[in-house]
Write a protein that holds these residues in place. Sequence first.
Motif, PDB file in Angstrom:
ATOM      1  N   ALA A 108      90.892  40.687   3.155  1.00 26.30           N
ATOM      2  CA  ALA A 108      89.740  40.795   4.067  1.00 26.30           C
ATOM      3  C   ALA A 108      88.449  40.815   3.252  1.00 26.30           C
ATOM      4  CB  ALA A 108      89.861  42.056   4.916  1.00 26.30           C
ATOM      5  N   GLN A 109      88.494  41.545   2.130  1.00 27.69           N
ATOM      6  CA  GLN A 109      87.313  41.636   1.265  1.00 27.69           C
ATOM      7  C   GLN A 109      87.011  40.289   0.601  1.00 27.69           C
ATOM      8  OE1 GLN A 109      87.717  44.995  -1.340  1.00 27.69           O
ATOM      9  NE2 GLN A 109      85.708  44.635  -2.279  1.00 27.69           N
ATOM     10  N   ARG A 110      88.068  39.592   0.170  1.00 27.00           N
ATOM     11  CA  ARG A 110      87.864  38.273  -0.456  1.00 27.00           C
ATOM     12  C   ARG A 110      87.256  37.291   0.543  1.00 27.00           C
ATOM     13  NH1 ARG A 110      92.957  35.995  -3.503  1.00 27.00           N
ATOM     14  NH2 ARG A 110      91.416  34.611  -4.422  1.00 27.00           N
ATOM     15  N   VAL A 111      87.735  37.340   1.796  1.00 25.35           N
ATOM     16  CA  VAL A 111      87.191  36.443   2.822  1.00 25.35           C
ATOM     17  C   VAL A 111      85.715  36.762   3.075  1.00 25.35           C
ATOM     18  CG1 VAL A 111      87.277  35.906   5.300  1.00 25.35           C
ATOM     19  CG2 VAL A 111      89.368  35.860   3.947  1.00 25.35           C
ATOM     20  N   ALA A 112      85.391  38.054   3.142  1.00 25.17           N
ATOM     21  CA  ALA A 112      83.991  38.439   3.356  1.00 25.17           C
ATOM     22  C   ALA A 112      83.119  37.896   2.223  1.00 25.17           C
ATOM     23  CB  ALA A 112      83.882  39.959   3.456  1.00 25.17           C
ATOM     24  N   GLU A 113      83.643  37.988   0.993  1.00 26.41           N
ATOM     25  CA  GLU A 113      82.892  37.501  -0.163  1.00 26.41           C
ATOM     26  C   GLU A 113      82.747  35.971  -0.120  1.00 26.41           C
ATOM     27  OE1 GLU A 113      80.957  37.161  -3.808  1.00 26.41           O
ATOM     28  OE2 GLU A 113      81.142  38.823  -2.390  1.00 26.41           O
ATOM     29  N   LEU A 114      83.831  35.258   0.260  1.00 25.37           N
ATOM     30  CA  LEU A 114      83.778  33.794   0.373  1.00 25.37           C
ATOM     31  C   LEU A 114      82.786  33.373   1.457  1.00 25.37           C
ATOM     32  CD1 LEU A 114      87.595  33.100   0.025  1.00 25.37           C
ATOM     33  CD2 LEU A 114      85.833  32.180  -1.492  1.00 25.37           C
ATOM     34  N   GLU A 115      82.767  34.126   2.571  1.00 24.51           N
ATOM     35  CA  GLU A 115      81.818  33.799   3.650  1.00 24.51           C
ATOM     36  C   GLU A 115      80.382  33.989   3.166  1.00 24.51           C
ATOM     37  OE1 GLU A 115      83.313  36.320   6.751  1.00 24.51           O
ATOM     38  OE2 GLU A 115      84.558  34.711   7.611  1.00 24.51           O
ATOM     39  N   ARG A 116      80.180  35.047   2.364  1.00 24.33           N
ATOM     40  CA  ARG A 116      78.842  35.305   1.834  1.00 24.33           C
ATOM     41  C   ARG A 116      78.427  34.159   0.902  1.00 24.33           C
ATOM     42  NH1 ARG A 116      76.176  37.141  -2.176  1.00 24.33           N
ATOM     43  NH2 ARG A 116      78.021  37.194  -3.509  1.00 24.33           N
ATOM     44  N   GLN A 117      79.386  33.709   0.048  1.00 22.54           N
ATOM     45  CA  GLN A 117      79.092  32.598  -0.873  1.00 22.54           C
ATOM     46  C   GLN A 117      78.799  31.303  -0.117  1.00 22.54           C
ATOM     47  OE1 GLN A 117      82.396  32.280  -3.597  1.00 22.54           O
ATOM     48  NE2 GLN A 117      82.041  34.316  -4.437  1.00 22.54           N
ATOM     49  N   LEU A 118      79.578  31.054   0.946  1.00 22.17           N
ATOM     50  CA  LEU A 118      79.362  29.837   1.739  1.00 22.17           C
ATOM     51  C   LEU A 118      77.990  29.854   2.396  1.00 22.17           C
ATOM     52  CD1 LEU A 118      82.869  29.411   3.395  1.00 22.17           C
ATOM     53  CD2 LEU A 118      81.695  27.666   2.055  1.00 22.17           C
ATOM     54  N   ALA A 119      77.632  31.019   2.942  1.00 21.62           N
ATOM     55  CA  ALA A 119      76.326  31.145   3.586  1.00 21.62           C
ATOM     56  C   ALA A 119      75.221  30.886   2.568  1.00 21.62           C
ATOM     57  CB  ALA A 119      76.184  32.538   4.199  1.00 21.62           C
TER      58      ALA A 119
END
Length: 218
Positions: free
Chosen positions: A38-49
């Motif tokens: 869940a934390q990795r996905v949140a971080e990936l979403e932040r990077q994508l944004a």
Amino acid sequence: MINFHPDKALLTAYAADTLPLSMTLAVAIHIEFCPSCAQRVAELERQLAQTLLLAEPVNETDEPAFEDMLSFILQQPEAPTEIEIKEPAIEIQGQTFWLPRALRHIARQNWQQMGNIGRSRLLLDDQSAGRASLMYLSAGAAVPQHTHKGMELTLPISGAFRDEMGEYIPGDFILRDNQIAHQPQSKDGCLCFALLDAPVQFTQGLPRILNNFGDLLY
Ligand SMILES: [Zn+2]
């Protein structure tokens, strides 16, 4: 402890919302069980944004477009603060099981039972990643040994099962290809999310009887 996780490519595609619906559901269920993914996905979403923002050229001529976009966003109806929970729990053979949030709004077929294995197919419009179902192995149930013509994803929701390669608990994201022959079994019963993109092939036993099993599994 959860031992099996989606790989980085899958988590990245999930964050970018480019997966087929059934695979999106599988990753969503996994991250309900797995704080580290869940934390990795949140971080990936932040990077994508971040990447999207950097890709936007910033100059004067873009300003009206930005204003338009902003007013469009502001016009959207507010997201409901609380999502209606359609079916938080299901009952199977007199036992109650809590469904992961990702599955509560998904329509399903009635349970089909064969011996001590039950299946309820998820009714998804998008079957591009295969057929998704809930499978229930009653206590002591064993699936005849089989291999796959394609991919098999199994994700226990409640209870555990084991095969020749190990023991799996709720949240384990077990993605197998057609190289592996195995015989899943559950001592105390196990409810799973299952996704198959091709029929199974039985490696032992009487093909004619097993064909009915094959229909149930795929
Ligand atoms: Zn994980």
